[in-house]
Design a protein around this motif. Structure first.
Motif, PDB file in Angstrom:
ATOM      1  N   PHE A 453     -25.410  39.190   8.446  1.00 45.68           N
ATOM      2  CA  PHE A 453     -26.746  38.662   8.779  1.00 45.68           C
ATOM      3  C   PHE A 453     -26.238  38.258   8.672  1.00 45.68           C
ATOM      4  CE2 PHE A 453     -31.301  38.228   8.690  1.00 45.68           C
ATOM      5  CZ  PHE A 453     -31.351  38.325  10.335  1.00 45.68           C
ATOM      6  N   ILE A 454     -26.538  37.671   7.002  1.00 48.65           N
ATOM      7  CA  ILE A 454     -26.529  36.225   6.377  1.00 48.65           C
ATOM      8  C   ILE A 454     -25.840  35.340   6.583  1.00 48.65           C
ATOM      9  CG2 ILE A 454     -26.254  35.623   4.213  1.00 48.65           C
ATOM     10  CD1 ILE A 454     -27.455  38.028   2.911  1.00 48.65           C
ATOM     11  N   PHE A 455     -24.202  35.766   6.989  1.00 50.27           N
ATOM     12  CA  PHE A 455     -23.183  34.882   7.281  1.00 50.27           C
ATOM     13  C   PHE A 455     -23.264  34.146   8.524  1.00 50.27           C
ATOM     14  CE2 PHE A 455     -19.212  33.044   8.018  1.00 50.27           C
ATOM     15  CZ  PHE A 455     -18.181  33.301   6.526  1.00 50.27           C
ATOM     16  N   ALA A 468     -22.212  29.669   4.439  1.00 54.49           N
ATOM     17  CA  ALA A 468     -22.128  31.162   4.601  1.00 54.49           C
ATOM     18  C   ALA A 468     -20.991  31.464   3.271  1.00 54.49           C
ATOM     19  CB  ALA A 468     -21.619  30.702   5.453  1.00 54.49           C
ATOM     20  N   ALA A 469     -19.472  30.751   3.357  1.00 54.90           N
ATOM     21  CA  ALA A 469     -19.056  31.449   1.924  1.00 54.90           C
ATOM     22  C   ALA A 469     -19.317  31.010   0.727  1.00 54.90           C
ATOM     23  CB  ALA A 469     -18.037  30.790   2.569  1.00 54.90           C
ATOM     24  N   LEU A 470     -20.219  29.885   0.512  1.00 52.16           N
ATOM     25  CA  LEU A 470     -20.267  29.967  -0.629  1.00 52.16           C
ATOM     26  C   LEU A 470     -21.764  30.221  -0.808  1.00 52.16           C
ATOM     27  CD1 LEU A 470     -20.742  27.760  -3.333  1.00 52.16           C
ATOM     28  CD2 LEU A 470     -22.649  26.220  -1.335  1.00 52.16           C
ATOM     29  N   SER A 471     -22.424  30.749   0.110  1.00 51.35           N
ATOM     30  CA  SER A 471     -23.523  32.400  -1.072  1.00 51.35           C
ATOM     31  C   SER A 471     -23.001  33.705  -0.894  1.00 51.35           C
ATOM     32  CB  SER A 471     -23.927  32.376   0.808  1.00 51.35           C
ATOM     33  OG  SER A 471     -23.835  32.970   1.738  1.00 51.35           O
ATOM     34  N   MET A 472     -21.412  34.115   0.111  1.00 55.17           N
ATOM     35  CA  MET A 472     -21.341  35.134  -0.840  1.00 55.17           C
ATOM     36  C   MET A 472     -20.604  35.040  -1.976  1.00 55.17           C
ATOM     37  SD  MET A 472     -20.746  36.962   1.623  1.00 55.17           S
ATOM     38  CE  MET A 472     -22.778  36.298   2.282  1.00 55.17           C
TER      39      MET A 472
END
Length: 493
Positions: A453-455, A468-472
């Motif tokens: 969902f975040i991605f 999105a990748a950085l948020s992980m």
């Protein structure tokens, strides 16, 4: 349960070579979904069919023209969405369904004592859904493709609830690390073989783009057939292993279709039996979630399990989301060629075999906790590197290869170590293993729901995947901190 299964004493189930081999071979059967449908061919096929056209962009730094894909937007309730966003949300939906179903079905399996039957049901749902993806031929059938993608995901992950719960049933703690790793190795080898076959069909046998699309759909049919066919060995030798409770309805109509066609006169007629069934299932529904929260409270009361499960939740947000979205990242962010992308992901699978075996060996030297810590730290490095990828850089493909190499090495190791670490931390010889693993799987699915969902939301907001990748990395970092608080003996330190 067959007469043969009824006569199997419990002491012959533990560490029985034939049963352990049959269990591990289900990874061989079902992992083709994970590679062909989740990781390689279907996401690339989806990206191709949802691309409207490619435009040329000039990069001043390199003085070169690059191709940039322009996607078809998908309209939902009058609003247009990026197709990658819709794909991400469809994955979120599939895991939400699994989260809602898992506690109910695992409770039924523990009550009726037939968790192998549930494993079979989800296996067949997933296999037939893979075949159904062959009906996705363009934007006119995009919703059909997304539907079968959702049901295939439900089948795959739903089956794993029951599959994973067999691990402590059939192996003693000293065998669980190696058996868990063996299952992943079988899975990686089997999926690599099928992807090579599919790659030959698509890249070698196909002479035109139209033929390549046809052979891609054939690959979906092969995936379903592989999953269905090889799972038969597992179902033949794996025992039901469950404690059948006495208080069951007169006839299980909804779980046994053959009973629907009976008159049920001795039990008061069909509708009386159906009424008893609904009452039984409603009680199971209430008890399942009550039991799930109860089991969660019991597990989190143990300090080591509390830190492990908390860590597992956070690093699963990152690991599973990156795994699910990696192919679209390579296709959309750097417009990598289909053959190069598939070969890269194929090498990841081969590396994952090495990783599963290497980290299983390393866990005997330094303990599960330290192995998990190392792999999570490497995941953080991979996510940070992905953020700094720039499609305008002439070396971007080599940078992507480097990130893929790291992910391939740690993916198999972290998955295998997580499953076996949890198994070793559980109470031994418990008849509630399905419920314990249901909680484990529900926790993982909630992590995936949050991650996808975040991605997807960040893709829609920023129109690229790098943020999105950085948020992980945030979730990986929290998981790394929490796992360090776990203090266990018996080679899990």
């Amino acid at each position: 349960m067959s007469e043969i299964e009824k006569t199997i004493p419990e002491n012959s189930i533990k560490n029985n070579p034939k049963i352990m081999r049959a269990w591990a071979l289900y990874d061989w059967a079902n992992s083709v979904y994970s590679l062909v449908i989740t990781s390689t061919i279907f996401p690339i096929y989806y990206a191709i069919l949802t691309t409207a056209y490619e435009k040329k962009e000039y990069v001043a730094e390199t003085k070169q023209w690059i191709d940039v894909a322009v996607p078809h937007m998908i309209k939902i309730f009058g609003k247009e969405y990026h197709p990658d966003t819709v794909y991400g949300y469809s994955l979120t939906l599939s895991f939400l369904i699994v989260v809602l179903l898992s506690p109910i079905l695992s409770s039924l399996a523990d009550t009726i004592g037939n968790k192998k039957s549930f494993l079979q049901f989800f296996c067949y749902l997933g296999a037939t859904s893979c075949m159904g993806l062959a009906m996705f031929t363009g934007m006119g059938t995009v919703w059909l493709g997304l539907l079968f993608s959702v049901t295939a995901s439900v089948g795959f992950w739903g089956s794993l609830v029951f599959y994973n719960s067999f691990l402590p049933d059939i192996a003693t703690p000293d065998k669980q690390d190696s058996l868990s790793a063996k299952g992943y190795v079988y899975g990686y080898i089997g999926s690599v073989i099928l992807v090579i076959i599919c790659l030959i069909l698509i890249q070698v046998c196909a002479e035109t783009p139209k033929q390549a699309q046809i052979y891609t759909r054939v690959s979906f049919l092969l995936t379903g057939a592989w999953w269905f066919g090889f799972s038969q060995y597992t179902f033949k030798h794996l025992p039901q292993f469950g404690q059948v409770k006495e208080q069951l309805p007169k006839d299980l109509v909804l779980l046994n279709y053959k009973n629907i066609f009976k008159s049920h006169r001795e039990q008061g007629g069909f509708f009386e039996v159906l009424k008893d069934n609904f009452g039984f299932y409603f009680d199971v529904f209430k008890q399942s979630f009550r039991e799930l929260f109860k089991v969660g409270g019991h597990l989190f009361a143990d300090k080591n399990l509390k830190f492990f499960l908390s860590s597992f939740f956070f690093y699963s947000v990152g690991m599973q989301t990156i795994f699910l979205m990696a192919t679209l990242f390579g296709k959309r962010e750097i417009n990598m060629a289909q053959d190069k992308l598939i070969m890269t992901l194929l090498l990841i699978q081969i590396e994952a075999i090495i990783g599963a075996l290497f980290f299983s060996w390393l866990s005997r030297k330094i303990g599960n906790k330290n192995v998990i810590s190392i792999t999570v730290a490497l995941w953080i490095g991979a996510c940070l590197s992905a953020y700094y990828l720039n499609k305008e850089n002439p070396n971007v493909e080599y940078q992507f290869y480097g990130i893929a190499a790291v992910i391939g090495l740690v993916m198999g190791g972290l998955q295998a170590m997580s499953r076996s670490t949890y198994s070793k931390l559980l109470p031994q010889d418990s008849m509630d293993n399905t419920t314990f693993f249901s909680f484990y799987d529900v926790l993982e699915k909630i992590a995936i729901i949050l991650g996808t969902f975040i991605f997807a939301t960040l893709i829609e907001y920023y129109n690229n995947m790098r943020y999105a990748a950085l948020s992980m990395t945030i979730f990986f970092a929290i998981g790394l901190i929490l796992i360090r608080f776990m203090k266990v003996k018996n080679n899990a330190k």
